[in-house]
Write an enzyme that holds these catalytic residues in place. Sequence first.
Site, PDB file in Angstrom:
ATOM      1  N   GLU A 131       0.858  -1.192   0.000  1.00 39.38           N
ATOM      2  CA  GLU A 131       0.000   0.000   0.000  1.00 39.38           C
ATOM      3  C   GLU A 131       0.895   1.242   0.000  1.00 39.38           C
ATOM      4  O   GLU A 131       0.468   2.333   0.342  1.00 39.38           O
ATOM      5  CB  GLU A 131      -1.000  -0.016   1.156  1.00 39.38           C
ATOM      6  CG  GLU A 131      -0.462  -0.480   2.475  1.00 39.38           C
ATOM      7  CD  GLU A 131      -1.553  -0.750   3.508  1.00 39.38           C
ATOM      8  OE1 GLU A 131      -2.421   0.105   3.696  1.00 39.38           O
ATOM      9  OE2 GLU A 131      -1.496  -1.817   4.143  1.00 39.38           O
ATOM     10  N   CYS A 150      -3.608  -4.050   4.503  1.00 38.27           N
ATOM     11  CA  CYS A 150      -2.652  -4.996   5.106  1.00 38.27           C
ATOM     12  C   CYS A 150      -3.012  -6.451   4.839  1.00 38.27           C
ATOM     13  O   CYS A 150      -2.262  -7.353   5.204  1.00 38.27           O
ATOM     14  CB  CYS A 150      -2.543  -4.744   6.605  1.00 38.27           C
ATOM     15  SG  CYS A 150      -2.102  -3.045   6.965  1.00 38.27           S
ATOM     16  N   HIS A 191      -2.131  -9.938  12.720  1.00 34.23           N
ATOM     17  CA  HIS A 191      -1.689  -8.699  12.085  1.00 34.23           C
ATOM     18  C   HIS A 191      -1.448  -7.697  13.209  1.00 34.23           C
ATOM     19  O   HIS A 191      -2.325  -7.478  14.051  1.00 34.23           O
ATOM     20  CB  HIS A 191      -2.771  -8.193  11.128  1.00 34.23           C
ATOM     21  CG  HIS A 191      -2.534  -6.789  10.664  1.00 34.23           C
ATOM     22  ND1 HIS A 191      -1.342  -6.412  10.081  1.00 34.23           N
ATOM     23  CD2 HIS A 191      -3.306  -5.670  10.725  1.00 34.23           C
ATOM     24  CE1 HIS A 191      -1.405  -5.120   9.786  1.00 34.23           C
ATOM     25  NE2 HIS A 191      -2.576  -4.646  10.173  1.00 34.23           N
TER      26      HIS A 191
HETATM   27  N1  COA Z   1       0.396   4.114  30.684  1.00 32.68           N
HETATM   28  C1  COA Z   1      -0.093   2.954  30.139  1.00 32.68           C
HETATM   29  N2  COA Z   1      -1.086   2.932  29.220  1.00 32.68           N
HETATM   30  C2  COA Z   1      -1.595   4.101  28.794  1.00 32.68           C
HETATM   31  C3  COA Z   1      -1.145   5.336  29.325  1.00 32.68           C
HETATM   32  C4  COA Z   1      -0.107   5.305  30.307  1.00 32.68           C
HETATM   33  N3  COA Z   1       0.387   6.417  30.835  1.00 32.68           N
HETATM   34  N4  COA Z   1      -1.836   6.323  28.730  1.00 32.68           N
HETATM   35  C5  COA Z   1      -2.707   5.736  27.862  1.00 32.68           C
HETATM   36  N5  COA Z   1      -2.546   4.400  27.916  1.00 32.68           N
HETATM   37  C6  COA Z   1      -3.270   3.377  27.123  1.00 32.68           C
HETATM   38  C7  COA Z   1      -4.755   3.613  26.989  1.00 32.68           C
HETATM   39  O1  COA Z   1      -5.456   3.162  28.130  1.00 32.68           O
HETATM   40  C8  COA Z   1      -5.054   2.804  25.751  1.00 32.68           C
HETATM   41  O2  COA Z   1      -5.106   1.439  26.073  1.00 32.68           O
HETATM   42  P1  COA Z   1      -6.394   0.561  25.693  1.00 32.68           P
HETATM   43  O3  COA Z   1      -6.501   0.658  24.180  1.00 32.68           O
HETATM   44  O4  COA Z   1      -6.071  -0.794  26.152  1.00 32.68           O
HETATM   45  O5  COA Z   1      -7.543   1.200  26.376  1.00 32.68           O
HETATM   46  C9  COA Z   1      -3.788   2.988  24.884  1.00 32.68           C
HETATM   47  O6  COA Z   1      -2.784   3.473  25.789  1.00 32.68           O
HETATM   48  C10 COA Z   1      -3.958   3.974  23.746  1.00 32.68           C
HETATM   49  O7  COA Z   1      -4.533   5.127  24.256  1.00 32.68           O
HETATM   50  P2  COA Z   1      -5.501   6.023  23.367  1.00 32.68           P
HETATM   51  O8  COA Z   1      -5.969   7.141  24.201  1.00 32.68           O
HETATM   52  O9  COA Z   1      -6.525   5.146  22.705  1.00 32.68           O
HETATM   53  O10 COA Z   1      -4.453   6.535  22.288  1.00 32.68           O
HETATM   54  P3  COA Z   1      -4.661   7.475  21.061  1.00 32.68           P
HETATM   55  O11 COA Z   1      -5.984   8.121  21.040  1.00 32.68           O
HETATM   56  O12 COA Z   1      -3.459   8.338  21.036  1.00 32.68           O
HETATM   57  O13 COA Z   1      -4.639   6.482  19.771  1.00 32.68           O
HETATM   58  C11 COA Z   1      -4.276   4.644  18.324  1.00 32.68           C
HETATM   59  C12 COA Z   1      -4.024   5.235  19.729  1.00 32.68           C
HETATM   60  C13 COA Z   1      -3.678   3.250  18.276  1.00 32.68           C
HETATM   61  C14 COA Z   1      -5.772   4.551  18.061  1.00 32.68           C
HETATM   62  C15 COA Z   1      -3.575   5.567  17.272  1.00 32.68           C
HETATM   63  O14 COA Z   1      -2.207   5.483  17.484  1.00 32.68           O
HETATM   64  C16 COA Z   1      -3.872   5.170  15.838  1.00 32.68           C
HETATM   65  O15 COA Z   1      -4.902   5.557  15.289  1.00 32.68           O
HETATM   66  N6  COA Z   1      -2.973   4.401  15.174  1.00 32.68           N
HETATM   67  C17 COA Z   1      -3.208   3.872  13.850  1.00 32.68           C
HETATM   68  C18 COA Z   1      -3.916   2.557  13.934  1.00 32.68           C
HETATM   69  C19 COA Z   1      -4.151   1.977  12.569  1.00 32.68           C
HETATM   70  O16 COA Z   1      -3.352   2.157  11.704  1.00 32.68           O
HETATM   71  N7  COA Z   1      -5.248   1.266  12.332  1.00 32.68           N
HETATM   72  C20 COA Z   1      -5.531   0.729  11.043  1.00 32.68           C
HETATM   73  C21 COA Z   1      -4.650  -0.368  10.636  1.00 32.68           C
HETATM   74  S1  COA Z   1      -5.168  -1.923  11.197  1.00 32.68           S
END
Ligand code: COA
Length: 387
Positions: free
Chosen positions: A79, A111, A233
């Site tokens: 991709e 993917c 994945h």
């Molecule tokens: N210590 C430990 N864990 C922590 C933390 C800390 N200080 N602060 C936050 N977290 C955890 C949250 O609880 C959460 O865990 P959970 O998912 O088990 O609840 C995790 O960290 C992520 O936090 P979140 O607030 O959801 O992060 P975010 O809004 O910044 O986004 C993603 C995270 C993954 C959604 C973002 O990075 C993303 O969109 N990535 C792309 C994903 C992708 O490509 N998807 C399509 C392909 S399959």
Amino acid sequence: MDIGIDQIGFYTPNKFVDMVDLANARNQDPNKFLIGIGQDRMAVADKTQDAVSMGINATAEYLDQVDLEKLGLLIFATESGIDQSKSASLFVKEALNLPAQIRTFEIKEACFALTASLQVARDYVRAHPHHSAMIIGSDIARYGLSTPGEVTQGAGAISMLIKEDPAIIALEDGHTSHSENINDFWRPNNLATAVVDGHYSRDVYLDFFKSTFKPFLEEKQLAVADFAGICYHLPYTKMGYKAHKIAIEGQDDETVKRLSDNFQLSAKYSRQVGNIYTASLYMSVLSLLENGELEAGDRVGFFSYGSGAMAEFFSGRVVEGYQKRLRPALHARMLRERIRLGIGQYEEIFTEGLQALPENVEFTSDANHGTWYLAGQEGYVRQYKQK
Ligand code: COA
């Protein structure tokens, strides 16, 4: 006749960003990235590595062991394609001197595309016994500086040889698929970075896992305890961990321990490399094989997911003596000898990677001797060289 994976080559570029450095630069708690997302480092491709050069490098790792007279198919899954028309595989074919008689093309469904390639290759070998197929998944995951997705970037490639009597994994018959037209992650033609609703994508991934895993068990009359390990994945390791938790629900202690230990081993390379899109599932499989202690006949589950979205669950069995076909020391060295970028250096490389390639400017590479790299562009044709 057993058909499956006979060779696995792996390449990731020679630069990385440490997640603690990134968290500090973005005013985030490092544990969010290390534990919450489940990543330690992410690979960074500079302007001298693109999907094609990484794919060539992953394939070159095992090319001297391929009987080229029997190679009939080459599929490139990506991709991060470099052209809207021409297949990336043609550049690989030329660089590696593959036979002119092979059928070759590029394939896409986010993917999932390397799994699509694997299934096409398996059908090809079934229809053409004694012939083999080469499949490559290669990507650079770019979400953008200071975006939520930034921590889930990465770069790398996996190349596999699919043939009868495979030396690593014999695929088992049957699969369960699920697809729906949804918008969780995509990259329109006018954008160099992905559009993503990460929380929605996580929910769809888990729903699709439920829609494929249990039906697979029912169709094949298997129990969760029949798996030595399940590979997922892994766009980031926490995502796969959530599916793993669903898989082990209500299982006995021994099964929970075995699948949990093997999940961590399957996530080892991903924690170091980050998201490599098409090849992420297969990097997990390689990580489990090279870091775990699977025995001949052990069953491994494969959960493949591509945004948009398409998922599939299938399985394979580890072949006697598979360890002899693997190159864990080579991969450990490749990961160990990488250059740790400062955040400023990474941002510069990232920004440069979004720009159009300049015409007639020769790039030099700081990669190891023998590495293939993008040396520039002449007349809109990308030029690949070996160092
Ligand atoms: N210590 C430990 N864990 C922590 C933390 C800390 N200080 N602060 C936050 N977290 C955890 C949250 O609880 C959460 O865990 P959970 O998912 O088990 O609840 C995790 O960290 C992520 O936090 P979140 O607030 O959801 O992060 P975010 O809004 O910044 O986004 C993603 C995270 C993954 C959604 C973002 O990075 C993303 O969109 N990535 C792309 C994903 C992708 O490509 N998807 C399509 C392909 S399959």
